[in-house]
Write a protein that holds these residues in place. Structure first.
Motif, PDB file in Angstrom:
ATOM      1  N   ALA A   1       2.393   3.665   1.538  1.00  0.00           N
ATOM      2  CA  ALA A   1       3.276   5.110   1.610  1.00  0.00           C
ATOM      3  C   ALA A   1       4.344   4.870   3.033  1.00  0.00           C
ATOM      4  CB  ALA A   1       2.127   6.014   2.184  1.00  0.00           C
ATOM      5  N   MET A   2       3.750   4.172   4.103  1.00  0.00           N
ATOM      6  CA  MET A   2       4.663   4.083   5.285  1.00  0.00           C
ATOM      7  C   MET A   2       5.856   2.974   4.740  1.00  0.00           C
ATOM      8  SD  MET A   2       1.907   3.808   8.400  1.00  0.00           S
ATOM      9  CE  MET A   2       3.657   3.653   9.522  1.00  0.00           C
ATOM     10  N   ALA A   3       5.790   2.012   4.110  1.00  0.00           N
ATOM     11  CA  ALA A   3       6.790   1.167   3.757  1.00  0.00           C
ATOM     12  C   ALA A   3       7.796   2.060   2.821  1.00  0.00           C
ATOM     13  CB  ALA A   3       6.078   0.013   2.868  1.00  0.00           C
ATOM     14  N   TYR A   4       7.217   2.894   1.836  1.00  0.00           N
ATOM     15  CA  TYR A   4       8.114   3.563   0.894  1.00  0.00           C
ATOM     16  C   TYR A   4       8.902   4.571   1.849  1.00  0.00           C
ATOM     17  CZ  TYR A   4       9.588   6.717  -2.869  1.00  0.00           C
ATOM     18  OH  TYR A   4      10.436   7.580  -3.616  1.00  0.00           O
ATOM     19  N   ARG A   5       8.493   4.914   3.021  1.00  0.00           N
ATOM     20  CA  ARG A   5       9.060   5.980   3.782  1.00  0.00           C
ATOM     21  C   ARG A   5       9.951   5.287   4.874  1.00  0.00           C
ATOM     22  NH1 ARG A   5       7.703  11.449   3.971  1.00  0.00           N
ATOM     23  NH2 ARG A   5       6.041  11.890   2.381  1.00  0.00           N
ATOM     24  N   GLY A   6      10.074   3.857   4.620  1.00  0.00           N
ATOM     25  CA  GLY A   6      10.811   3.295   5.510  1.00  0.00           C
ATOM     26  C   GLY A   6      10.463   2.862   7.109  1.00  0.00           C
ATOM     27  N   TYR A   7       9.043   2.712   7.171  1.00  0.00           N
ATOM     28  CA  TYR A   7       8.687   2.463   8.475  1.00  0.00           C
ATOM     29  C   TYR A   7       8.794   0.810   8.777  1.00  0.00           C
ATOM     30  CZ  TYR A   7       6.870   6.962   9.719  1.00  0.00           C
ATOM     31  OH  TYR A   7       7.128   8.297   9.901  1.00  0.00           O
ATOM     32  N   GLY A   8       9.053  -0.019   7.594  1.00  0.00           N
ATOM     33  CA  GLY A   8       9.145  -1.454   7.827  1.00  0.00           C
ATOM     34  C   GLY A   8       8.218  -2.211   8.451  1.00  0.00           C
ATOM     35  N   VAL A   9       8.179  -2.982   9.410  1.00  0.00           N
ATOM     36  CA  VAL A   9       7.089  -3.711   9.704  1.00  0.00           C
ATOM     37  C   VAL A   9       6.011  -3.139  10.242  1.00  0.00           C
ATOM     38  CG1 VAL A   9       7.985  -4.054  12.133  1.00  0.00           C
ATOM     39  CG2 VAL A   9       6.741  -6.056  11.064  1.00  0.00           C
ATOM     40  N   TRP A  10       6.216  -1.855  10.687  1.00  0.00           N
ATOM     41  CA  TRP A  10       5.101  -0.904  11.216  1.00  0.00           C
ATOM     42  C   TRP A  10       3.840  -0.602   9.940  1.00  0.00           C
ATOM     43  CZ3 TRP A  10       3.965  -0.985  16.081  1.00  0.00           C
ATOM     44  CH2 TRP A  10       4.887  -1.507  17.085  1.00  0.00           C
ATOM     45  N   SER A  11       4.634  -0.740   8.853  1.00  0.00           N
ATOM     46  CA  SER A  11       3.672  -0.263   7.786  1.00  0.00           C
ATOM     47  C   SER A  11       2.697  -1.468   7.515  1.00  0.00           C
ATOM     48  CB  SER A  11       4.335   0.011   6.457  1.00  0.00           C
ATOM     49  OG  SER A  11       5.341  -1.177   6.199  1.00  0.00           O
ATOM     50  N   LEU A  12       3.057  -2.708   7.867  1.00  0.00           N
ATOM     51  CA  LEU A  12       2.136  -3.713   7.787  1.00  0.00           C
ATOM     52  C   LEU A  12       0.908  -3.596   9.028  1.00  0.00           C
ATOM     53  CD1 LEU A  12       4.576  -6.703   7.081  1.00  0.00           C
ATOM     54  CD2 LEU A  12       3.019  -5.357   5.371  1.00  0.00           C
ATOM     55  N   VAL A  13       1.558  -3.306  10.053  1.00  0.00           N
ATOM     56  CA  VAL A  13       0.661  -3.090  11.281  1.00  0.00           C
ATOM     57  C   VAL A  13      -0.137  -2.064  10.757  1.00  0.00           C
ATOM     58  CG1 VAL A  13       0.467  -2.410  13.704  1.00  0.00           C
ATOM     59  CG2 VAL A  13       2.435  -3.903  12.903  1.00  0.00           C
ATOM     60  N   ALA A  14       0.142  -0.878  10.336  1.00  0.00           N
ATOM     61  CA  ALA A  14      -0.847   0.298  10.043  1.00  0.00           C
ATOM     62  C   ALA A  14      -1.906  -0.252   8.935  1.00  0.00           C
ATOM     63  CB  ALA A  14       0.032   1.374   9.732  1.00  0.00           C
ATOM     64  N   GLN A  15      -1.439  -0.908   8.261  1.00  0.00           N
ATOM     65  CA  GLN A  15      -2.439  -1.361   6.762  1.00  0.00           C
ATOM     66  C   GLN A  15      -3.563  -2.356   7.569  1.00  0.00           C
ATOM     67  OE1 GLN A  15      -1.098  -4.417   4.310  1.00  0.00           O
ATOM     68  NE2 GLN A  15      -2.554  -3.832   2.911  1.00  0.00           N
ATOM     69  N   SER A  16      -3.026  -3.154   8.376  1.00  0.00           N
ATOM     70  CA  SER A  16      -4.010  -3.911   9.168  1.00  0.00           C
ATOM     71  C   SER A  16      -4.992  -3.256   9.750  1.00  0.00           C
ATOM     72  CB  SER A  16      -3.454  -4.937  10.062  1.00  0.00           C
ATOM     73  OG  SER A  16      -3.997  -5.701  10.858  1.00  0.00           O
ATOM     74  N   ILE A  17      -4.686  -2.318  10.779  1.00  0.00           N
ATOM     75  CA  ILE A  17      -5.584  -1.480  11.588  1.00  0.00           C
ATOM     76  C   ILE A  17      -6.459  -0.684  10.628  1.00  0.00           C
ATOM     77  CG2 ILE A  17      -5.729   0.432  13.361  1.00  0.00           C
ATOM     78  CD1 ILE A  17      -4.647  -2.157  14.550  1.00  0.00           C
ATOM     79  N   ALA A  18      -5.854  -0.124   9.729  1.00  0.00           N
ATOM     80  CA  ALA A  18      -6.743   0.963   8.957  1.00  0.00           C
ATOM     81  C   ALA A  18      -7.686   0.239   8.211  1.00  0.00           C
ATOM     82  CB  ALA A  18      -5.689   1.584   7.850  1.00  0.00           C
ATOM     83  N   SER A  19      -7.180  -0.954   7.462  1.00  0.00           N
ATOM     84  CA  SER A  19      -8.303  -1.974   7.093  1.00  0.00           C
ATOM     85  C   SER A  19      -9.590  -2.577   7.589  1.00  0.00           C
ATOM     86  CB  SER A  19      -7.430  -3.298   6.368  1.00  0.00           C
ATOM     87  OG  SER A  19      -8.471  -4.217   5.840  1.00  0.00           O
ATOM     88  N   ASN A  20      -9.339  -2.809   8.963  1.00  0.00           N
ATOM     89  CA  ASN A  20     -10.302  -3.127   9.744  1.00  0.00           C
ATOM     90  C   ASN A  20     -11.135  -2.200  10.074  1.00  0.00           C
ATOM     91  OD1 ASN A  20     -10.140  -6.155  10.361  1.00  0.00           O
ATOM     92  ND2 ASN A  20      -8.047  -5.538  10.846  1.00  0.00           N
ATOM     93  N   LEU A  21     -10.608  -0.962  10.328  1.00  0.00           N
ATOM     94  CA  LEU A  21     -11.231   0.406  10.720  1.00  0.00           C
ATOM     95  C   LEU A  21     -12.205   0.939   9.436  1.00  0.00           C
ATOM     96  CD1 LEU A  21     -11.528   2.585  12.867  1.00  0.00           C
ATOM     97  CD2 LEU A  21      -9.780   3.980  12.046  1.00  0.00           C
ATOM     98  N   PHE A  22     -11.697   1.016   8.495  1.00  0.00           N
ATOM     99  CA  PHE A  22     -12.359   1.461   7.234  1.00  0.00           C
ATOM    100  C   PHE A  22     -13.523   0.407   7.064  1.00  0.00           C
ATOM    101  CE2 PHE A  22      -8.127   3.696   5.837  1.00  0.00           C
ATOM    102  CZ  PHE A  22      -8.858   4.749   6.122  1.00  0.00           C
ATOM    103  N   ARG A  23     -13.366  -0.862   7.186  1.00  0.00           N
ATOM    104  CA  ARG A  23     -14.329  -1.871   6.685  1.00  0.00           C
ATOM    105  C   ARG A  23     -15.187  -1.971   7.843  1.00  0.00           C
ATOM    106  NH1 ARG A  23     -15.878  -6.911   7.951  1.00  0.00           N
ATOM    107  NH2 ARG A  23     -16.708  -8.264   6.182  1.00  0.00           N
ATOM    108  N   THR A  24     -15.063  -1.740   9.002  1.00  0.00           N
ATOM    109  CA  THR A  24     -16.264  -1.632   9.939  1.00  0.00           C
ATOM    110  C   THR A  24     -17.008  -0.556   9.708  1.00  0.00           C
ATOM    111  OG1 THR A  24     -14.884  -3.066  11.569  1.00  0.00           O
ATOM    112  CG2 THR A  24     -16.642  -1.740  12.441  1.00  0.00           C
ATOM    113  N   THR A  25     -16.426   0.731   9.590  1.00  0.00           N
ATOM    114  CA  THR A  25     -16.912   1.963   9.438  1.00  0.00           C
ATOM    115  C   THR A  25     -17.881   1.973   8.151  1.00  0.00           C
ATOM    116  OG1 THR A  25     -15.229   3.186  10.402  1.00  0.00           O
ATOM    117  CG2 THR A  25     -16.787   4.583   9.044  1.00  0.00           C
ATOM    118  N   LEU A  26     -17.445   1.447   7.190  1.00  0.00           N
ATOM    119  CA  LEU A  26     -18.281   0.902   5.925  1.00  0.00           C
ATOM    120  C   LEU A  26     -19.431   0.335   6.045  1.00  0.00           C
ATOM    121  CD1 LEU A  26     -15.207   1.059   3.324  1.00  0.00           C
ATOM    122  CD2 LEU A  26     -17.130   3.095   3.625  1.00  0.00           C
TER     123      LEU A  26
END
Length: 489
Positions: free
Chosen positions: A163-188
């Motif tokens: 969603a962030m890449a589609y909206r033009g956030y560029g490299v920050w979309s990769l950063v957000a995906q990485s943070i979200a992946s680890n946050l969701f994984r640890t919580t689960l």
């Protein structure tokens, strides 16, 4: 009893592998979408930070997670002590990375790396809260729970990144995906595993695991640094775009090998540890695991190398075509990689982390020599160096397997050479299929893959490869079991 443990090794490896197809399928889909939306240069920027993030993450794991798996009778004191120690290290290492970010940016002469590194340092703190949970699930050989965690985390974080890449956030979309992946994984992980830390801590408990865990830590640090050293060299000597092409090729090659190796490591280590006192039985289990891995990985790597060009055109579009020769050569590197894992798991299961560390020292010396000899000639030359070191490192890894359980490289070679021959013959047939008069790349890719699968399965069946017969039997048993459940529903 002996056969049951050996069969558990094979069933655990391949059942876990097939379970993870869902997770890997999601990750592949997300990676393909992001590759279409983003530029190679943006992937290159993240790759420049890979070695720093990976080294920091190794420090967070600190080897004590593996020590919990290897130790036969762990106590709540052991688990809680490791938990609090990992959190402390997580905060310390994250703080160090945060402060070091400007120096990292100066090294590459790219100011944008400073905020990228600082935000990504949050992953270290987040992951520290899940190390013990992952270790306990692995010790119990509970991979269904880990599969659920990984799939859900991949879907949620991938959706955010796309969603962030589609909206033009560029490299920050990769950063957000990485943070979200680890946050969701640890919580689960906390959700699926009821274990909770108590307010207890013991330095004595940590010391009892330090001998094993510390050697794995240093070995892991060495391995992490050298696994990512090529990214540093390419990022420093070439452009971020060239690094982006290399990382895309490497990640594409590693989807099957990393998945297979991760599955093997998670299953083989605890299973091998359970039979560490019976070396004859351990040898039989190792032989079965190695042969089965070769039967799956050899055709995967050879086939991927042959269909690399149509695969890239179909999935990633022609803007990624420069990564094709990198991908083809990296597939040669990946052929032996899962076999490295099996040999190293034997050392860990025997509690010989000292030998594990020694092996890593030898291997890193060969990698250093290869980089020094090939870097000046370009990225292709660097990959040829990786191929040479992969072969050398396999013999180094298998040396102590020969000493400990009397299963040397020469005997291993006899076990997997027939499989390599069949996979190579399959690759040649798939290569010839590439000359079919088909204009559509998707149709050509589908045709080559279909021909390769049918031809290879037929060859294995006619040759009566033992690992193929056993895996087919396990798959059929699983199919009949599932069908029986459905019929009773």
């Amino acid at each position: 009893m002996k056969d049951n443990i050996q069969n558990n090794t094979i069933q655990g490896v391949f059942w876990s592998f097939f379970e993870r197809f869902g997770q890997q399928g999601i990750q592949i889909l997300i990676a393909v979408i992001l590759a279409r939306l983003l530029l190679p240069e943006q992937f290159g920027l993240i790759a420049m930070l890979a070695i720093f993030m990976a080294v920091a993450q190794s420090c967070v794991h600190s080897g004590f997670g593996s020590a919990l798996i290897q130790k036969k009778d762990t106590t709540p004191v052991d688990e809680c002590s490791v938990f609090y120690f990992n959190i402390l290290v997580g905060f310390l290492v994250a703080g160090l990375l945060f402060l070091s970010a400007p120096w990292i940016a100066a090294f590459y002469r790219i100011p944008l790396l400073t905020p990228l590194a600082r935000i990504l340092s949050l992953n270290l703190i987040i992951n520290a809260f899940g190390v013990v949970h992952t270790a306990l699930l692995t010790k119990r050989i509970d991979f269904k729970a880990q599969m659920k965690v990984s799939v859900i985390a991949a879907v949620l974080s991938g959706s955010i990144g796309v969603a962030m890449a589609y909206r033009g956030y560029g490299v920050w979309s990769l950063v957000a995906q990485s943070i979200a992946s680890n946050l969701f994984r640890t919580t689960l992980l906390w959700f699926f595993l009821p274990w909770r830390p108590s307010w207890i801590f013991s330095l004595g408990s940590l010391r009892s695991m330090f001998s094993f865990g510390s050697k794995l830590l240093f070995s892991g640090l060495l391995d992490t640094i050298y696994n990512n050293l090529y990214l540093v060299v390419i990022g420093k000597m070439f452009s971020a775009t060239e690094l982006g092409y290399y990382t895309r090729a490497e990640q594409t090659q590693q989807f099957p090998t990393a998945n297979l190796s991760s599955t093997v490591g998670r299953v083989a280590f605890p299973v091998f540890s359970s039979m560490q006192e019976d070396k004859a039985r351990l040898k039989r289990g190792t032989r079965k695991a190695l042969s089965s891995l070769a039967m799956v990985n050899f055709p995967l790597m050879i086939g991927l190398a042959v269909v690399a060009k149509p695969l890239v055109l179909v999935l990633l579009t022609d803007k990624w075509l420069p990564c094709v020769p990198y991908l083809q050569l990296l597939c040669v590197v990946g052929i032996l990689y899962p076999l490295h894992v099996i040999n190293l798991d034997v050392l860990m299961a025997q509690g010989r982390s000292d030998l594990f560390f020694r092996v890593e020292i030898y291997k890193k010396a060969t990698i250093t020599a290869a980089i020094c000899l090939t870097a000046r000639w370009g990225i292709i030359a660097l990959i040829y160096g990786q191929i040479a070191t992969s072969v050398i490192d396999y013999y180094i890894n298998s040396y102590y397997t020969g000493k400990l359980i009397s299963y040397p490289a020469s005997e291993q070679l006899k076990d997997f050479l027939p499989i390599l021959s069949l996979a190579s013959l399959m690759g040649f047939v798939v290569f010839l299929a590439g000359y079919l008069p088909l204009q559509n790349n998707l149709v050509l890719l589908f045709s080559q893959v279909s021909i390769g699968i049918i031809f290879y399965i037929s060859l294995c069946s006619l040759a009566k490869i033992a690992s193929f017969v056993e895996i087919r039997s396990i798959a059929l048993d699983r199919y009949h079991s599932l069908r029986h459940r459905c019929d009773n529903c």
